[in-house]
Design a protein around this motif. Structure first.
Motif, mmCIF file in Angstrom:
data_model
loop_
_atom_site.group_PDB
_atom_site.id
_atom_site.type_symbol
_atom_site.label_atom_id
_atom_site.label_comp_id
_atom_site.label_asym_id
_atom_site.label_seq_id
_atom_site.Cartn_x
_atom_site.Cartn_y
_atom_site.Cartn_z
ATOM 1 N N MET A 23 0.926 -1.185 -0.034
ATOM 2 C CA MET A 23 -0.051 0.066 0.132
ATOM 3 C C MET A 23 0.870 1.268 0.193
ATOM 4 N N THR A 24 0.537 2.169 -0.774
ATOM 5 C CA THR A 24 1.298 3.343 -0.950
ATOM 6 C C THR A 24 0.506 4.660 0.158
ATOM 7 N N THR A 25 1.208 5.613 0.005
ATOM 8 C CA THR A 25 0.831 6.723 0.818
ATOM 9 C C THR A 25 -0.614 7.283 0.454
ATOM 10 N N VAL A 26 -0.850 7.112 -0.681
ATOM 11 C CA VAL A 26 -2.283 7.789 -1.370
ATOM 12 C C VAL A 26 -3.115 6.708 -0.814
ATOM 13 N N TRP A 81 -11.975 6.543 -3.202
ATOM 14 C CA TRP A 81 -11.143 5.407 -4.047
ATOM 15 C C TRP A 81 -11.004 5.706 -5.466
ATOM 16 N N VAL A 82 -11.975 6.398 -6.241
ATOM 17 C CA VAL A 82 -11.749 6.503 -7.369
ATOM 18 C C VAL A 82 -10.358 7.484 -7.584
ATOM 19 N N ALA A 83 -10.312 8.535 -6.752
ATOM 20 C CA ALA A 83 -9.148 9.384 -6.844
ATOM 21 C C ALA A 83 -7.919 8.700 -6.467
ATOM 22 N N ALA A 84 -8.053 7.667 -5.304
ATOM 23 C CA ALA A 84 -6.871 7.050 -5.028
ATOM 24 C C ALA A 84 -6.392 5.908 -6.112
ATOM 25 N N THR A 85 -7.520 5.426 -7.007
ATOM 26 C CA THR A 85 -7.125 4.594 -8.035
ATOM 27 C C THR A 85 -6.405 5.375 -9.286
ATOM 28 N N ALA A 86 -6.841 6.566 -9.572
ATOM 29 C CA ALA A 86 -6.319 7.284 -10.511
ATOM 30 C C ALA A 86 -4.696 7.734 -10.233
ATOM 31 N N ALA A 87 -4.587 8.081 -8.915
ATOM 32 C CA ALA A 87 -3.130 8.451 -8.628
ATOM 33 C C ALA A 87 -2.496 7.093 -8.827
ATOM 34 N N ARG A 88 -2.940 5.957 -8.301
ATOM 35 C CA ARG A 88 -1.999 4.750 -8.549
ATOM 36 C C ARG A 88 -1.726 4.512 -9.974
ATOM 37 N N SER A 89 -2.822 4.682 -10.711
ATOM 38 C CA SER A 89 -2.542 4.529 -12.241
ATOM 39 C C SER A 89 -1.571 5.320 -12.803
ATOM 40 N N ALA A 90 -1.755 6.621 -12.313
ATOM 41 C CA ALA A 90 -0.698 7.460 -12.853
ATOM 42 C C ALA A 90 0.747 7.182 -12.671
ATOM 43 N N ARG A 91 0.993 6.749 -11.126
ATOM 44 C CA ARG A 91 2.143 6.128 -10.883
ATOM 45 C C ARG A 91 2.712 5.040 -11.669
ATOM 46 N N VAL A 92 1.819 4.223 -12.090
ATOM 47 C CA VAL A 92 2.166 2.896 -12.877
ATOM 48 C C VAL A 92 2.363 3.538 -14.214
ATOM 49 N N MET A 93 1.852 4.435 -14.815
ATOM 50 C CA MET A 93 2.168 5.054 -16.081
ATOM 51 C C MET A 93 3.544 5.435 -16.176
#
Length: 338
Positions: A23-26, A81-93
């Motif tokens: 789990m990340t900070t976000v 959780w939508v915002a958290a998922t978007a942040a995680r996707s941005a990090r993966v990209m």
């Protein structure tokens, strides 16, 4: 101390296995916000829900109230959780982009290393071929000299003839042996511009020797040889190029001074790697640039002098020589046909 020191592993870029993180900070922040919101919602509806329970007018009002209650509780949680998922996707990209860039850099470095190795490996082969050609040339010249000397010794000496002064041909002052030599045949000139095919190409060497006795032809041949030698250092050989042949009319238009689009068909070299390497060498190597411009000027003068009395077949043969292919390559890089 171990015998084999440990070294850092080289990143594989695109083929590297992505790291699996927890789990990340976000996500921790999203989980905390969700927990706080749920606790606050439960406290609110437990404290104030009972006092409003009797205000309903029926079953429909109770159903609507239940739906609104669920939306009030879970909709903010879903948005978090939508915002958290978007942040995680941005990090993966971003990680995928970094790995892709590393892979591109590795491929580029491998290509440069392979090109350098091929150039280093080709230089001994080219030098060996040139040595063989030079040895064959010396051998042929030695045989010709021996043959001429044998004929001179076998010929009986004739008594000198008395020549009248009036019968002697008058030669103008400054006349050289080159001026008295017969003109160079077009077949020999075209054959010399293509250079000998192999070390056993006796006809090619003979045409080359005859062409070198002509001053203007010798200048062009020397300039072409310098350019071909420099191009071979980058692994560019005229035999590997398959240009689109232009019609004799286009060559005649070029000889008459045409430039740009009317003579664009002369730039028939389509090999992108050869064009890119030549353009890079032209910008970075001043010696190569000077040699290329000198060769282009001499070839331009030659075409102007060759075209008026040449047939279409002779122009076609000229355009198929190694020297003409070098002109097509360098001319396109220099922008003559643009």
């Amino acid at each position: 101390m171990s015998e084999h020191p440990q070294s850092r592993p080289t990143p594989l870029g695109l083929y590297d296995r992505p790291e699996r993180r927890g789990m990340t900070t976000v996500e921790i922040v999203a989980l905390a916000l969700s927990g706080l919101w749920l606790m606050g919602s439960v406290f609110f509806f437990l404290a104030f829900g009972e006092s409003e329970a009797g205000a309903g007018d029926g079953v429909e009002f109770d159903s609507l109230r239940f739906v609104m209650t669920l939306m009030a509780i879970f909709l903010p949680v879903a948005m978090v959780w939508v915002a958290a998922t978007a942040a995680r996707s941005a990090r993966v990209m971003r990680e995928e982009s970094s790995r892709l860039q590393a892979a591109i850099d590795a491929i580029r470095q491998a290509y440069v290393t392979q090109s350098q190795r091929q150039s280093v490996a080709a230089e001994p082969a080219v030098a060996k071929k040139l040595d063989e050609i030079a040895a064959a040339t010396r051998k042929t010249e030695t045989a010709l000299a021996t043959f001429s000397s044998s004929r001179d010794r076998a010929r009986p000496l004739a008594p000198p003839k008395a020549v009248m002064v009036d019968d002697q041909a008058a030669l103008p002052l400054g006349t050289t042996a080159e001026d008295m030599a017969p003109p160079l045949a077009r077949e020999d000139f075209i054959r010399a511009l293509n250079f000998p095919e192999t070390a056993e190409d006796e006809e090619g060497f003979a045409a080359l020797r005859r062409a070198l006795k002509d001053r203007q032809a010798a200048q062009l041949i020397q300039a072409a040889q310098d350019v071909l030698t420099l191009l071979s250092q980058d692994g560019i050989y005229m035999d590997d190029l398959k240009p689109d042949m232009a019609r004799p009319e286009v060559w005649r238009r070029f000889a008459e001074g045409g430039r740009g689009k009317p003579v664009a068909a002369l730039g028939g070299i389509r090999d992108r790697s050869s064009l890119a390497l030549t353009a890079g060498r032209m910008k970075q190597d001043p010696i190569f640039r000077d040699a290329a411009h000198h060769f282009l000027r001499l070839f331009d003068r030659m075409v102007q002098a060759f075209e008026p009395s040449a047939t279409d077949a002779e122009i076609s043969d000229l355009s198929n020589t190694r020297t003409a292919r070098a002109f097509m390559l360098l001319g396109r890089v220099a922008g003559i046909f643009d």
